[in-house]
Scaffold this active site. Structure first.
Site, short mmCIF file in Angstrom:
data_model
loop_
_atom_site.label_atom_id
_atom_site.label_comp_id
_atom_site.label_asym_id
_atom_site.label_seq_id
_atom_site.Cartn_x
_atom_site.Cartn_y
_atom_site.Cartn_z
N GLY A 1 0.81 -1.22 0.00
CA GLY A 1 0.00 0.00 0.00
C GLY A 1 0.83 1.26 0.00
O GLY A 1 2.03 1.24 -0.31
N GLY B 1 5.58 4.45 -8.68
CA GLY B 1 6.33 3.20 -8.85
C GLY B 1 5.37 2.02 -8.88
O GLY B 1 5.44 1.17 -9.77
N HIS B 2 4.45 1.97 -7.91
CA HIS B 2 3.48 0.87 -7.89
C HIS B 2 2.60 0.92 -9.14
O HIS B 2 2.29 -0.12 -9.73
CB HIS B 2 2.56 0.99 -6.67
N GLY C 1 9.20 -4.90 -8.57
CA GLY C 1 10.08 -3.82 -9.02
C GLY C 1 11.55 -4.17 -8.80
O GLY C 1 11.92 -4.85 -7.85
N LYS D 1 13.67 -2.09 -7.93
CA LYS D 1 14.15 -1.31 -6.79
C LYS D 1 14.52 -2.26 -5.65
O LYS D 1 15.50 -2.07 -4.96
CB LYS D 1 13.06 -0.31 -6.37
N LEU E 1 11.52 6.18 -6.13
CA LEU E 1 10.29 6.34 -5.38
C LEU E 1 10.14 5.21 -4.37
O LEU E 1 10.44 4.07 -4.66
CB LEU E 1 9.07 6.35 -6.32
#
Ligand code: PAF
Length: 279
Positions: free
Chosen positions: A27, A32-33, A144, A146, A181
């Protein structure tokens, strides 16, 4: 979009769907999400997202209770992305009793880097992702880059358990100044936010140096660490690794054939940021 809190309702809703593309999240959704969701749509249909802040992946001194919970705002964002189902269970739904069965990744991948500094993190991630996969039964799942090590570990988990799920990797989305992000960016003060892009700047410097022929990896790592410390950071690691297993590269170019990646984790004030860059 249907917001579904229970496993049974989710199963009823998803019955007969065999091309589901899944984006699990905790959440506090940002661009990015949303980029993961847009990518998921290219690989499957319908797109299902989950929001669940997973206690198992937080250490006792970490920010589980402080982790931003913004369900209503998240729902608005997901509706705009035409997500079919948001699975948003309460903790008791996924952990009605203590979760005694766990998935533990091998030490040589799960015990290094993030696993060294956050000892139970990957057990918690693998266990919840396996459980979410069992609830959602996706054909494809997007994660991701990331969280580079997380992505690798989950990919290996899916492979070893022969799960019929393709893992798709999404590029990191960055702010204009380069900062990756992250939901944790909200915790940065104004001065820390101005300082935060330095982490990515060092990853880029290391990348450029290596591409220009510098193979003194230890020197590059130490230099970046020292610079970060001089600017008030507390680095856990900034390290050049092989992309295929995240082990340190031997000092011969032939061993780098699969590519390198530089990964970093460092605290700025109380906020721990992670980032990485493929070379
Ligand atoms: O990357 C995350 O947000 C989490 O680790 C994940 C994969 C949703 C599991 O809780």
């Amino acid at each position: 979009m249907k917001v579904i809190p229970s496993i049974q309702e989710l199963r009823d809703q998803m019955w007969g769907q065999n091309r589901v593309a899944f984006v699990p999240t905790m959440g506090n959704l940002h661009e990015g999400h949303l980029s993961l969701i847009r990518l998921a749509r290219q690989y499957g249909d319908p797109v299902v997202t989950s929001i669940f802040v997973n206690r198992l992946q937080f250490g006792p001194t970490e920010d589980f209770h402080k982790y931003p919970r913004t369900l209503n705002k998240d729902i608005e964002k997901l509706q705009k992305e035409n997500v079919y189902v948001l699975f948003a269970p309460k903790e008791k739904e996924l952990y009605p009793e203590p979760q005694e069965y766990r998935i533990t990744p091998p030490k040589d991948l799960g015990g290094i880097l993030e696993g060294e500094f956050r000892p139970n993190f990957f057990d918690g991630v693998c266990t919840i992702v396996m459980k979410l996969f069992s609830c959602v039964q996706p054909r494809v799942a997007v994660f991701g880059k990331k969280d580079y090590q997380q992505l690798m570990i989950l990919r290996a988990m899916v492979h070893q358990f022969a799960l019929p799920i393709d893992i798709v990797a999404a590029e990191t989305v960055r702010a204009n100044d380069g900062l990756a992000l992250s939901s944790r960016n909200h915790f940065l003060s104004e001065t820390e936010r101005a300082e935060a892009p330095r982490l990515y700047e060092h990853l880029q410097k290391i990348r450029v140096a290596i591409l220009n022929g510098n193979s003194d990896f230890i020197g590059l790592e130490l230099n970046a660490k020292a610079e970060l410390i001089a600017h008030g950071w507390k680095p856990d690691y900034i390290t050049i690794r092989l992309r295929n297993n995240l082990h340190p590269p031997a000092n011969t170019k032939t061993t780098w054939a699969g590519g390198l990646v530089v990964l970093a984790a460092a605290k700025l004030g109380n906020v721990r940021l992670i980032d990485n860059l493929e070379i």
